[in-house]
Enzyme design. Structure first.
Site, PDB file in Angstrom:
ATOM      1  N   ASN A  44     -37.411   7.764  28.079  1.00 56.53           N
ATOM      2  CA  ASN A  44     -36.885   7.942  26.727  1.00 56.53           C
ATOM      3  C   ASN A  44     -37.912   8.645  25.848  1.00 56.53           C
ATOM      4  O   ASN A  44     -39.129   8.463  26.000  1.00 56.53           O
ATOM      5  CB  ASN A  44     -36.396   6.631  26.104  1.00 56.53           C
ATOM      6  CG  ASN A  44     -37.408   5.515  26.083  1.00 56.53           C
ATOM      7  OD1 ASN A  44     -38.294   5.435  26.930  1.00 56.53           O
ATOM      8  ND2 ASN A  44     -37.293   4.625  25.109  1.00 56.53           N
ATOM      9  N   GLU A  46     -38.405   9.320  21.824  1.00 57.02           N
ATOM     10  CA  GLU A  46     -37.918   9.016  20.478  1.00 57.02           C
ATOM     11  C   GLU A  46     -38.393  10.074  19.476  1.00 57.02           C
ATOM     12  O   GLU A  46     -39.151  10.985  19.822  1.00 57.02           O
ATOM     13  CB  GLU A  46     -38.364   7.603  20.085  1.00 57.02           C
ATOM     14  CG  GLU A  46     -37.764   6.576  21.047  1.00 57.02           C
ATOM     15  CD  GLU A  46     -38.071   5.133  20.685  1.00 57.02           C
ATOM     16  OE1 GLU A  46     -38.962   4.879  19.838  1.00 57.02           O
ATOM     17  OE2 GLU A  46     -37.409   4.256  21.278  1.00 57.02           O
ATOM     18  N   CYS A  55     -32.332   9.062  25.592  1.00 59.88           N
ATOM     19  CA  CYS A  55     -32.474   7.992  26.579  1.00 59.88           C
ATOM     20  C   CYS A  55     -33.064   8.519  27.889  1.00 59.88           C
ATOM     21  O   CYS A  55     -32.919   9.704  28.228  1.00 59.88           O
ATOM     22  CB  CYS A  55     -31.112   7.373  26.883  1.00 59.88           C
ATOM     23  SG  CYS A  55     -30.480   6.309  25.589  1.00 59.88           S
ATOM     24  N   GLU A  57     -32.038   7.858  30.906  1.00 56.07           N
ATOM     25  CA  GLU A  57     -30.991   8.275  31.849  1.00 56.07           C
ATOM     26  C   GLU A  57     -30.565   9.714  31.569  1.00 56.07           C
ATOM     27  O   GLU A  57     -30.334  10.508  32.486  1.00 56.07           O
ATOM     28  CB  GLU A  57     -29.762   7.353  31.745  1.00 56.07           C
ATOM     29  CG  GLU A  57     -30.017   5.912  32.124  1.00 56.07           C
ATOM     30  CD  GLU A  57     -30.454   5.050  30.934  1.00 56.07           C
ATOM     31  OE1 GLU A  57     -31.136   5.569  30.023  1.00 56.07           O
ATOM     32  OE2 GLU A  57     -30.107   3.859  30.939  1.00 56.07           O
ATOM     33  N   CYS A  90     -26.975   2.359  28.175  1.00 53.73           N
ATOM     34  CA  CYS A  90     -26.201   2.287  26.926  1.00 53.73           C
ATOM     35  C   CYS A  90     -24.837   2.953  27.140  1.00 53.73           C
ATOM     36  O   CYS A  90     -24.608   3.640  28.150  1.00 53.73           O
ATOM     37  CB  CYS A  90     -26.968   2.951  25.789  1.00 53.73           C
ATOM     38  SG  CYS A  90     -26.898   4.757  25.824  1.00 53.73           S
ATOM     39  N   CYS A  93     -24.877   6.706  27.806  1.00 55.35           N
ATOM     40  CA  CYS A  93     -25.401   7.044  29.137  1.00 55.35           C
ATOM     41  C   CYS A  93     -24.414   6.666  30.222  1.00 55.35           C
ATOM     42  O   CYS A  93     -24.375   7.314  31.277  1.00 55.35           O
ATOM     43  CB  CYS A  93     -26.766   6.404  29.358  1.00 55.35           C
ATOM     44  SG  CYS A  93     -28.047   7.255  28.408  1.00 55.35           S
TER      45      CYS A  93
HETATM   46  N1  THU Z   1     -32.840   3.464  25.810  1.00 57.11           N
HETATM   47  C1  THU Z   1     -32.787   4.180  26.991  1.00 57.11           C
HETATM   48  O1  THU Z   1     -33.623   5.065  27.228  1.00 57.11           O
HETATM   49  N2  THU Z   1     -31.794   3.885  27.866  1.00 57.11           N
HETATM   50  C2  THU Z   1     -30.857   2.918  27.683  1.00 57.11           C
HETATM   51  O2  THU Z   1     -29.940   2.803  28.479  1.00 57.11           O
HETATM   52  C3  THU Z   1     -30.958   2.016  26.549  1.00 57.11           C
HETATM   53  C4  THU Z   1     -31.889   2.428  25.479  1.00 57.11           C
HETATM   54  C5  THU Z   1     -33.899   3.765  24.858  1.00 57.11           C
HETATM   55  C6  THU Z   1     -33.429   4.398  23.589  1.00 57.11           C
HETATM   56  C7  THU Z   1     -34.535   4.008  22.643  1.00 57.11           C
HETATM   57  O3  THU Z   1     -35.583   4.964  22.764  1.00 57.11           O
HETATM   58  C8  THU Z   1     -35.027   2.677  23.159  1.00 57.11           C
HETATM   59  O4  THU Z   1     -34.553   2.582  24.485  1.00 57.11           O
HETATM   60  C9  THU Z   1     -34.550   1.482  22.365  1.00 57.11           C
HETATM   61  O5  THU Z   1     -33.191   1.507  22.189  1.00 57.11           O
END
Ligand code: THU
Length: 134
Positions: A44, A46, A55, A57, A90, A93
């Protein structure tokens, strides 16, 4: 030669080490084996403008597509604050995985005891949206 689950899981954990998650502190790594038995990873990333974060994925899927992979055969996801906690993909994803997966696609989610659970995409995203194009 088929990539072993253990290696796929370790690739997701290694990718997680590079996560850029200074806002949530929640680092996620994802690893994919495609139909050519090639490995692709993502973490991920940000952003100060929170809604621009990506994300793990999504990053792994983008890497697969860039490298010429067509289908997700197996995918592992490892996420958590400090220690790994169960991090199922999520909603967005799940739709992304659905685009490149099929009924045989396996999504491995590693939990806080370092055990893992396997999911099918139909389990994570029942009655999913498909667009038929001709
Ligand atoms: N996140 C992912 O990378 N994948 C997921 O399936 C759930 C959430 C990340 C997004 C964000 O950077 C952090 O986790 C917190 O939500």
């Amino acid at each position: 030669m088929t990539i072993k689950d253990e290696d796929l899981i370790n690739a997701a954990k290694d990718a997680r080490e590079n996560a850029y998650c200074r806002y949530s502190g929640f680092s996620v790594g994802a690893a994919i084996v495609d139909e050519q038995d090639h490995l692709h990873v993502g973490c991920n990333v940000e952003n100060a403008a929170y809604n621009l974060g990506n994300c793990a994925e999504a990053a792994a899927i983008a890497a697969m597509v860039q490298d010429g992979g067509k289908r997700i055969v197996r995918m592992a996801v490892a996420g958590g604050h400090d220690e790994i906690a169960s991090c199922t993909p999520c909603g967005g994803c799940r739709q992304r995985i659905n685009e490149f997966g099929n009924n045989d696609t396996v999504i491995i989610v590693i939990d806080d005891s370092n055990e893992w659970r396997e999911y099918a995409i139909a389990e994570l995203l029942p009655a999913s949206f498909h667009l038929d194009i001709t």
